[in-house]
Design an enzyme around this catalytic site. Structure first.
Site, PDB file in Angstrom:
ATOM      1  N   TRP B 325      25.014  16.301 -10.739  1.00 19.56           N
ATOM      2  CA  TRP B 325      25.454  17.618 -11.238  1.00 19.56           C
ATOM      3  C   TRP B 325      26.755  17.480 -12.029  1.00 19.56           C
ATOM      4  O   TRP B 325      26.985  18.191 -13.010  1.00 19.56           O
ATOM      5  CB  TRP B 325      25.670  18.565 -10.043  1.00 19.56           C
ATOM      6  CG  TRP B 325      26.206  19.913 -10.432  1.00 19.56           C
ATOM      7  CD1 TRP B 325      25.479  21.018 -10.780  1.00 19.56           C
ATOM      8  CD2 TRP B 325      27.581  20.312 -10.513  1.00 19.56           C
ATOM      9  NE1 TRP B 325      26.325  22.064 -11.073  1.00 19.56           N
ATOM     10  CE2 TRP B 325      27.616  21.665 -10.916  1.00 19.56           C
ATOM     11  CE3 TRP B 325      28.794  19.653 -10.267  1.00 19.56           C
ATOM     12  CZ2 TRP B 325      28.807  22.365 -11.081  1.00 19.56           C
ATOM     13  CZ3 TRP B 325      29.971  20.353 -10.434  1.00 19.56           C
ATOM     14  CH2 TRP B 325      29.970  21.688 -10.842  1.00 19.56           C
ATOM     15  N   HIS B 326      27.603  16.529 -11.601  1.00 16.76           N
ATOM     16  CA  HIS B 326      28.894  16.374 -12.265  1.00 16.76           C
ATOM     17  C   HIS B 326      28.775  15.812 -13.676  1.00 16.76           C
ATOM     18  O   HIS B 326      29.658  16.038 -14.503  1.00 16.76           O
ATOM     19  CB  HIS B 326      29.824  15.492 -11.440  1.00 16.76           C
ATOM     20  CG  HIS B 326      30.419  16.211 -10.265  1.00 16.76           C
ATOM     21  ND1 HIS B 326      29.752  16.364  -9.084  1.00 16.76           N
ATOM     22  CD2 HIS B 326      31.602  16.838 -10.102  1.00 16.76           C
ATOM     23  CE1 HIS B 326      30.503  17.050  -8.240  1.00 16.76           C
ATOM     24  NE2 HIS B 326      31.628  17.362  -8.834  1.00 16.76           N
ATOM     25  N   GLY B 327      27.745  15.050 -13.924  1.00 15.69           N
ATOM     26  CA  GLY B 327      27.615  14.501 -15.271  1.00 15.69           C
ATOM     27  C   GLY B 327      26.363  13.666 -15.406  1.00 15.69           C
ATOM     28  O   GLY B 327      25.872  13.100 -14.423  1.00 15.69           O
TER      29      GLY B 327
END
Lengths: 333, 470
Positions: B325-327
């Site tokens: 989700w962060h990247g």
């Protein structure tokens, strides 16, 4: 004290404390001889890039390049030599302009005269993408808010010393611990993103050494491609030139003056007859080489690569005259 | 529009004046809704449609979920919401990641002709946050934890409320709906606390994250291939400071901006570097995301309901997806998986602590705190590195012994990080707002004024909030 009065008192006191601290910080640096200065960034470039397609394309003169043209060109001198025309500088200090030229070629709204100040080295594959992050920023990140933000920032930078990043509190703290005061610049960014240099304020000998050593090291690290490869790699920029010229625009490549050791290194690594002289044929654009024009070749280059701010108007008028003679610009008379 | 911009300062002052002078709660809410869309459009007006699509689809899906009793029909409506939200997220955020990995696979398989071009699509700001926020709404309606709203404009404001729109906190509908039901008090006290939170958040962001920590981090990672041991440690410790101050600073600004209009947003950070273990860390770091992952991912996977092995597996999967989700990069996936692994190890060791008087003794708390912080810090390498090879180079520099020196900026960053750790240890059981309330008003004014002055004397390169890219 009532809760409401207390809360308002806290905010008022905070504003007074902050205001006093800011005023003291500004006053201190002014007493040290520092003055407000404009700082360049991608948002400011984007503001000018935006303008290039908003003006009358029949009288649009746009400059792309790096520091040499940014220090030499004066939009005011150009516009007074060519009444009714608009000049815009998209030059980026330290960044060769290939990505800018290709971006303007992809923009159907651009059909002006594009002056590309570059040398043979700057068209080699090593340097093709240098200005691409600026172009990318314009297309991806620059929007209504950044436009307003940059206009506000410009207004503040023109009025306050402490808005400059060199006066950042933490930077000044580490600078003070290291015994390094904020630098005193001999260059000044102007409202039109051109730069005026005052070499009387500069360590000219130091700059000459710096440029010669840096250039020699760079030629070792990134040697000139073989002329055949160099020319083959001009294909995309040739396509960009064709696209602009097909819309009625004009593209001129300008080889800015260099001198002394700088010019020797340039000539050794990119001999003119094997590189620059093939550019016009490879791209279909006109070319102007400073060595062919005494008024450009005769300019004084204090650091071997850039001209003093006092010569900007003369340089620009000479450039206009050359371009008029070449048929790129109409005769203003 | 970012909280650390001049434009935002003008925007919020003007909006506060407008909303404050307006009569009628509905009018005020509509003004806040319009301002929130303006806030989003200020970055790029084109992407407003994404926000509208997400809002409209989830609004209708939730209403259908509430009125449909057929389980298959309910699942279909839930699936529609999930597909639309995750579909948009996948396209804009992960398409190039999948294509690049597909190309790599075909290349390894000796099929170089099967290379797909990258899309190079612009990542709409905040999409990861508002898609998770609207998904939480449909999930909760599906689970019948909440009833869907009756007012579309209220729901649209819940999704788009500008303080939390682009980087959280991720707000649950049940936390916000009650606040929309009755007029929020725009009092002087809320103005003061909200302003104080925003100033504190800007101080964390512009002074500590951008001016103190970021230059040391950037220099260290730029030289990852040849960096010395001491410099590598100072860089990664500085990154621990930078990522905390950047994101906690943003969250404070968001909470403060909401507060001046009388809204209370959930806390997102609480002294995470004073955590005693990794479960505790995730109860203190990006709280609204970790509870989202727990409630909608970990529990959906089965949570702890299917035996120990499955529980631990679910933990690792949930954390790995949380990393993604962060990247869109393997470095983020590995970062998430590493945190999943630390949680598994902690679960495995927990019975030992229960049996040993020494391990359970209060005096061990600083040891647990230190171990947690060091492991979290080492794991940040994966988060910060631009590639796995850069992460590898950085780890080898951290774990080797090679000569290097530290400059003044690095020493200052380390000193600041030490202060930050001490601050976290001091406030780990304390609500910071209560501490603020106990201060005498002149002291509050002077402290706020000095922090504001520090913020305003910290100009520099414009650095976007790190979590804007997620």
């Amino acid at each position: 004290m009532q809760a409401t009065h207390r809360a308002i008192s806290v905010i008022v006191l905070a504003l007074l404390v902050a205001g006093a601290a800011l005023a003291g910080w500004e006053w201190f640096w002014r007493t040290q001889g520092y003055e407000p200065a404009l700082y360049d960034d991608r948002d400011l470039w984007s503001l000018h890039r935006e303008r290039v397609t908003e003006v009358d394309q029949a009288r649009n003169f746009t400059v792309a390049g790096a520091s040499r043209i940014q220090l030499a060109f004066s939009t005011d001198a150009f516009e007074s030599s060519m009444p009714g025309w608009t000049a815009t500088s998209l030059a980026i200090n330290g960044h060769y302009p290939t990505a800018v030229v290709e971006d303007l070629a992809e923009d159907d709204d651009f059909a002006g005269v594009l002056l590309v100040a570059v040398d043979a080295r700057g068209l080699a594959h090593w340097y093709r993408d240098m200005s691409e992050p600026w172009v990318r920023h314009y297309h991806r990140d620059f929007g209504p808010q950044r436009r307003i933000e940059r206009q506000l920032l410009t207004a503040l930078q023109n009025r306050l010393v402490i808005v400059g990043s060199e006066f950042n509190l933490v930077r000044r703290l580490t600078g003070w611990l290291d015994g390094r005061p904020p630098p005193r610049h001999y260059t000044r960014l102007l409202h039109d993103r051109t730069i005026s240099a005052d070499y009387q304020q500069a360590d000219v000998e130091g700059l000459r050494r710096h440029f010669a050593q840096g250039l020699a090291a760079d030629y070792e690290r990134r040697p000139a491609p073989a002329p055949g490869r160099w020319r083959a790699e001009l294909e995309s920029i040739g396509e960009a030139v064709s696209a602009i010229q097909a819309r009625g625009g004009k593209v001129v490549f300008l080889r800015m003056p260099t001198s002394d050791r700088h010019w020797e290194l340039d000539s050794e690594n990119y001999p003119r007859d094997r590189y620059w002289n093939r550019l016009s044929e490879a791209t279909g654009a006109r070319t102007v080489h400073f060595a062919d024009h005494p008024e450009l070749a005769g300019l004084e280059l204090p650091d071997t690569s850039h001209i003093d701010g006092r010569d900007r108007a003369a340089f620009t008028r000479s450039l206009v005259a050359i371009l008029v003679r070449a048929g790129v610009l109409p005769d203003a008379e | 529009m970012t909280f650390d911009s001049l434009t935002f300062a003008l925007f919020i002052v003007a909006l506060w004046g407008l909303v404050g002078l307006s009569r009628g709660w509905r009018v005020r809410k509509l003004e806040l809704l319009a301002a929130s869309y303006l806030f989003y459009a200020a970055w790029n007006p084109v992407f407003i449609w994404l926000l509208v699509v997400s809002t409209v689809i989830d609004w209708h899906a939730a209403r259908r979920l509430a009125t449909t009793h057929n389980p298959h029909g309910r699942k279909a409506w839930l699936l529609l919401s999930v597909m639309v939200n995750l579909g948009l997220l996948s396209w804009f955020k992960y398409a190039d990641f999948f294509i690049a990995n597909f190309n790599q696979l075909t290349s390894w398989a000796g099929l170089p002709g099967f290379q797909a071009p990258l899309i190079d699509v612009v990542l709409p700001i905040g999409i990861s946050f508002y898609t998770f926020q609207t998904l939480s709404y449909t999930f909760d309606v599906y689970r019948r934890r909440i009833r869907p709203g009756n007012d579309f404009a209220d729901y649209a404001l819940y999704v788009s409320f500008f303080p939390q729109l682009v980087a959280g906190p991720i707000v649950r509908y049940e936390q916000f709906a009650g606040q929309l039901a009755s007029p929020r008090p725009m009092t002087a006290a809320n103005l003061e606390v909200g302003t104080a939170l925003m100033v504190a958040g800007l101080f964390l962001k512009t002074v500590l994250a951008d001016s103190v920590f970021a230059p040391v981090v950037d220099a260290g990672f730029a030289a990852a291939d040849g960096i010395g041991t001491l410099s590598a440690w100072s860089s990664i410790l500085s990154f621990s400071g930078q990522i905390y101050c950047d994101f906690a600073g943003y969250s404070l600004c968001a909470i403060g901006a909401a507060r001046i209009f009388g809204f209370v947003l959930p806390k997102n950070f609480h002294a995470p570097y004073a955590a005693l273990g990794f479960s505790d860390f995730w109860r203190r770091w990006h709280i609204t995301l970790s509870t989202w992952i727990r409630d909608y991912l970990y529990i959906t996977l089965g949570g702890n309901r299917h035996g120990r092995a499955r529980t631990l597996g679910n933990l690792v999967i949930a954390m790995g997806l949380g990393g993604l989700w962060h990247g869109a990069a393997w470095t983020f996936v590995l970062w998430g998986l590493a945190h999943g692994l630390w949680l598994v190890i902690e679960h495995a060791l927990r019975p030992l602590a229960g049996r040993s008087a020494l391990l359970a003794h209060r005096a061990m708390a600083p040891v647990y705190m230190a171990v947690t912080f060091v492991v979290v810090t080492l794991t940040w390498v994966l988060f910060r590195a631009e590639s796995l090879s850069q992460a590898g180079s950085f780890y080898s520099a951290l774990l080797s012994v090679s000569a290097s020196t530290m400059n003044t900026a690095a020493w200052l960053a380390l000193a600041t990080m030490t202060g930050l750790l001490a601050w976290h240890a001091a406030i780990r059981r304390v609500e910071i707002e209560l501490v603020y309330d106990r201060l005498a008003w002149p002291l509050r004014g002077v402290v706020m004024g000095l922090l504001l002055a520090a913020v305003l004397t910290s100009p520099g390169e414009s650095r976007a909030f790190i979590y804007f890219q997620f």
